[in-house]
Enzyme design. Structure first.
Site, PDB file in Angstrom:
ATOM      1  CG  HIS B 258       0.433   4.779   4.241  1.00  0.00           C
ATOM      2  ND1 HIS B 258       1.169   3.628   4.118  1.00  0.00           N
ATOM      3  CD2 HIS B 258      -0.068   5.046   3.000  1.00  0.00           C
ATOM      4  CE1 HIS B 258       1.113   3.219   2.855  1.00  0.00           C
ATOM      5  NE2 HIS B 258       0.378   4.056   2.159  1.00  0.00           N
ATOM      6  NE  ARG B 274       0.863  -2.830   2.899  1.00  0.00           N
ATOM      7  CZ  ARG B 274      -0.239  -2.137   3.138  1.00  0.00           C
ATOM      8  NH1 ARG B 274      -1.335  -2.743   3.526  1.00  0.00           N
ATOM      9  NH2 ARG B 274      -0.239  -0.835   3.013  1.00  0.00           N
TER      10      ARG B 274
END
Ligand SMILES: Cc1cc2nc3c(=O)[nH]c(=O)nc-3n(C[C@H](O)[C@H](O)[C@H](O)COP(=O)(O)OP(=O)(O)OC[C@H]3O[C@@H](n4cnc5c(N)ncnc54)[C@H](O)[C@@H]3O)c2cc1C
Ligand code: SF4
Ligand code: SF4
Ligand code: FES
Lengths: 253, 655
Positions: B258, B274
């Site tokens: 990740h 994000r």
């Protein structure tokens, strides 16, 4: 770039006074043992305790799993106050840090206590599950639920069973059958749930004695120590309202 | 030391184990569930994002159905998945989610009228229709054509685990927490339970069972502190299976990273940051993703972002810290109001673990191990290759719907679907089985376990430190078997890991206190963990292609001519290295093609799909697959996908 770098100037020397007792060892006596450690940047009690175990005393017992304040494994008394160890930064504490196991729960060793058995017992006592109204239909559309109601149920669902509220409760400390704030919260969570078949009278049977809602003296020692900031005050008020209503109903009939 | 019997022994109390246990308990079997921790503390509770199921309830999910979910899953897997298992999975997921609603999960519901969403950082208003009011709603997740992830606010895994455990309590299933399974009891290719060690007292017990289920979760902790996983995710199930010498592990080199693990704790910072417009910055405050991926920028697929981040660090643009180099995730421009509501968990994590306010300072992050696609290789009934009566479910298993990359939200869904489907098989098989094993077998496994402990306790109290070996393995994996890999580095890793395994011989225990000694507990796990690490590294070295999360910079092509297969790793008794073989991925329906995101270099298959499918069943049998109740392929919906062709054009977002 003017951002905070992850470094500290001169590390503090921290003193940990840790409760020690191994019930499995006949020669063990309850006492506090002192360990010293240089503080490191962003050190949590999770990091500190693991360092003590790995570098100084490999027999030290404590519990962590998620180390991110979500699994509820690591409740302990930090300077006398129940809290999660994994999300406690040493920089928020003084140079001497006293660590003890949570009271109420059975001691496994040192800082490790048996919250699992207590919470399973509580779940059995309060019926901490959905009593279905009808069997599950695998191929039917799900029962609808108002979005706000789902959110309200979720708020009560957020309890991580860390036991801090139980340890901080005067009643739970003297009455082992008292379900505590976590138990009352769980009852309120299922009472609010329209999928549950139990009526207010059924719930009245379960919780309207000194082990349930009428055992609580409402001084809210639990509320301030809940690491997930559950609305324990509201849940308790909701239950009292419901149960007093049910009690009046019972008197009338 | 004692011997106990039970019908079904479930090892692991996370979602997969508990859901599986419910199936057998409902069928009237005597079920015993062992867990390192009280079930509700299993790592399933940490999942926040959601659970994929094609209910198609909100506007952005319109037209969704299981076949579309199947397509997304196979593409996400980079064609490494078993397509029949992916079919079963996608079709069962909606039922599993609705069943969870029946058990009380407070799924977030459709709110009719105007709803505000964030799509690629833009605020968008969508009108949800009245007729869908109150149905289970969805959120957007990576690599999917439709919004499909069902969620319960910010605590999906927690809410689901509590509901399932509530059922377990209601049914009165025997749960023994703080108990660790340490060896499987087996004889002549048939499993008969396990030996366990109590983590309160140290006592050993042999459990004799008609069926044994491994549900021990992932093995992210072989990466030490460089993982989002809980401390208890040490791969016990894979180790137990491997130690039989008969059962292979599948695709251990398929490891998901990740991009945004918090530094230094490694706690997951959700991709939603994000998704909502957060930036990645290097030490100079430069948004490197804009140069690297002008089109998708920070929202390129997870493996792509992770690679660019590691590249920045390697090229000296990382930020130095006591905990190694990192980059910044900058959310300051999103503003405090947004951060404290929509990204509340992120706000809390930053405050609690780094004492920082993300509206005022950027967050230190780096790519980090997150999910184990590999695990105990099982057939579609969940039965382990080469071992009758042994099953595996959840992250511990390689049932194989994830192939080389699992999509976000597919893992929680897998746990409950596999728990239902495989759980039902376990219940049926248990009804037909009898416990025809002598207690001598149990005695001998018990004696072995006791001897193992005695040998540890007899070691000199000086010697190496077990935690040092663990840390060494973690840094080898993190540095050389990480986001992107090269042959040279992998070779070094393989050699260094062999050395680490030899170092275990010199480890001594400094304590040998009575009862449960935490150092002994760690010592008993270390050999198995190093074996998993070696298999991961060797598998990655041998696989000279790039597929899904396995990215070889020296072999950037996805090579379907040679590598459209699954790695199987066995550790033969007495051998000092694993043995790798390769089996077909399963029957193919959706032909290998472009995923629509990520890497584009591909080498095509050399045989026809027809030919591949002809050989697959017998080859898989030859590799140890046990016969299934329905023949292989019986659940395939051949060609159903043709009506649903799509190419996901959005970047992949995983949780
Ligand atoms: C931070 C984080 C966020 C995630 N978010 C998502 C998400 O949003 N959506 C999604 O789909 N997936 C998500 N995942 C992945 C998903 O949560 C896991 O893959 C899944 O929950 C695994 O469930 P499980 O039942 O297989 O194992 P676990 O929940 O890990 O349970 C394993 C069980 O095995 C027991 N055990 C282990 N070893 C032994 C032993 N030797 N003896 C006895 N018992 C043992 C443990 O006590 C535990 O009860 C996330 C993962 C992480 C780390
Ligand atoms: S209000 Fe007081 S008595 Fe009641 S549960 Fe909380 S701490 Fe215990
Ligand atoms: S109510 Fe709060 S303090 Fe009590 S067990 Fe739950 S999370 Fe912990
Ligand atoms: S370790 Fe999970 S809450 Fe602290």
């Amino acid at each position: 770039m003017s951002t905070e770098m992850i470094t500290l100037e001169t590390p503090r020397r921290l003193r940990f006074e840790i409760f020690r007792f191994n019930p499995e060892d006949p020669s063990s006596e309850p006492h506090h043992q002192t360990f010293e450690l240089d503080e490191q940047p962003f050190m949590t009690l999770y990091i500190a305790l693991n360092r003590i175990r790995e570098e100084q005393d490999p027999s030290l017992q404590f519990d962590f799993a998620c180390r991110s304040a979500i699994c509820g494994s690591c409740g302990m008394l930090v300077n006398g106050r129940p809290r999660l160890a994994c999300n406690t930064l040493t920089r928020d504490l003084g140079e001497t840090i006293r660590l003890e196991p949570l009271p109420v729960f059975k001691l496994i060793g040192d800082l490790s206590v048996d919250t699992g058995t207590w919470f399973r017992g509580m779940a059995e006592q309060v019926g901490g599950w959905i009593e279905e109204k009808a069997p599950f239909q695998a191929h039917a559309e799900e029962e609808r639920m108002d979005a706000d109601l789902a959110q309200a149920i979720y708020e009560g669902e957020r309890c991580i069973e860390c036991g801090c509220c139980i340890a901080g409760c005067g009643v739970a400390n003297v009455n082992p059958d008292f379900v505590g704030a976590a138990g009352l919260n769980r009852i309120a969570r299922f009472m609010r749930d329209p999928r549950d078949a139990r009526s207010e009278d059924d719930w009245f049977e379960v919780v309207s004695d000194e082990n349930g809602v009428f055992g609580c003296i409402g001084l809210m020692g639990c509320h301030d120590v809940c690491p997930k900031e559950l609305p324990l005050l509201e849940q308790y008020a909701y239950l009292r309202r419901k149960m007093l209503g049910a009690a009046r109903e019972e008197e009338r009939t | 030391m004692k011997i106990q019997t039970t019908d079904v022994l479930v090892i692991g109390g996370g979602l997969a184990g508990e859901r599986c246990a419910i199936e057998s308990a409902t069928a009237g079997h005597d079920v015993t569930l062992l867990s390192l921790v009280p079930p509700r503390r299993s790592h399933s509770c940490a999942a926040q994002g959601g659970m994929q199921a094609a209910l198609g309830n909100c506007v952005k999910a319109e037209g969704d159905e299981p076949t579309v979910h199947f397509l997304d899953t196979v593409r996400g897997s980079d064609w490494g998945a078993d397509q029949e298992v992916a079919t079963i999975f996608a079709h069962e997921a909606p039922v599993a989610v609705r069943e969870l609603a029946h058990w009380g999960v407070p799924w977030t519901r459709v709110r009719p009228g105007k709803n505000t969403y964030f799509i690629k950082g833009e605020k968008v208003e969508i009108e949800e229709p009245e007729e869908k009011a109150g149905l289970i709603t969805h959120r957007d997740f990576g690599g999917t054509a439709k919004w499909r992830a069902c969620y319960a606010s910010a605590g999906t895994g927690h809410a689901v685990l509590y509901a399932v455990d509530g059922e377990v309590v209601r049914l009165g299933i025997r749960v023994l927490d703080r108990v660790e399974a340490t060896t499987l009891i087996h004889e002549g290719g048939r499993c008969w339970g396990a030996v366990s060690r109590c983590l309160r007292t140290g006592e050993l017990t042999a459990w004799l069972a008609k069926s044994t289920v491994l549900a021990t979760g992932g093995h992210g902790r072989i990466y030490g502190q460089y993982t989002t996983n809980a401390t208890i995710n040490e791969g016990a199930g894979a180790v137990l299976a491997l130690e039989t010498g008969e059962v292979p592990l599948g695709n251990m080199e398929a490891v998901q990273f990740h991009p945004t693990g918090l530094v230094p704790s490694g706690i997951l910072v959700t991709e939603g940051c994000r998704g909502d417009g957060g930036f990645l910055l290097n030490r100079d405050g430069h948004r490197f993703m804009v140069d690297a991926e002008p089109e998708k920028q920070e929202l390129a697929s997870r493996d792509v972002v992770s690679r660019h981040m590691m590249d920045q660090i390697k090229r000296g643009h990382g930020v130095a810290s006591d905990f190694g180099e990192h980059l910044w995730l900058d959310l300051r421009h999103l503003g405090e109001a947004h951060l404290r509501t929509k990204l509340r968990e992120v706000w809390d994590i930053c405050r609690d673990f780094n004492g920082l306010d993300p509206s005022k300072a950027p967050i230190p992050v780096r790519p980090i191990q997150h999910y184990s696609m590999g695990g105990v290789r099982v057939n579609k009934d969940g039965e382990a290759y080469g071992m009758h009566g042994l099953y595996a479910v959840g992250e511990a298993a390689c049932w194989d719907l994830h192939g080389f990359n699992r999509l976000g939200g597919n893992s929680l869904a897998e746990t409950v679907v596999a728990g239902r489907v495989i759980g039902a098989r376990v219940a049926e098989r248990t009804a037909a089985a009898s416990l025809s094993v002598s207690t001598d077998v149990a005695q001998s496994f018990l004696a072995d376990a006791a001897k193992r402990i005695a040998l540890w306790r007899d070691r000199p109290t000086t010697g190496g430190n077990v935690y040092a070996v663990r840390d060494r393995v973690a840094s080898i994996l993190n540095e050389k078997v990480g986001v992107f890999r090269t042959g040279d580095e992998l070779e070094v890793a393989v050699t260094e890991l062999e050395q680490a395994q030899r170092d275990i011989q010199r480890v001594g225990l400094r304590s040998s206190g009575p009862g449960v000694d935490p150092e002994l507990t760690a010592a008993m796990r270390i050999e198995g963990m190093v074996r998993l690490a070696r298999i991961t590294a060797i598998g990655a070295l041998e696989r000279t292609e790039s597929r899904g999360a396995h990215a070889r910079t020296d072999h950037p092509t996805r090579d379907d001519a040679h590598w459209l297969n699954r790695t199987l790793a066995r550790w033969d008794a007495e051998a000092d290295a694993p043995r790798l073989t390769y089996e077909p991925v399963g029957l193919l329906d959706l032909p290998p093609g472009d995923r629509g995101y990520g890497q584009t270099l591909q080498k095509s298959m050399e045989v026809s799909i027809g030919r591949y499918n002809e050989c697959a069943p017998s080859e898989m049998r030859a590799h140890g697959a046990l016969p299934t109740d329905e023949p292989m392929g019986a659940r395939m919906l051949w060609g159903a996908w043709k009506g649903h062709e799509h190419r996901p054009t959005r970047p992949e977002r995983n949780e």
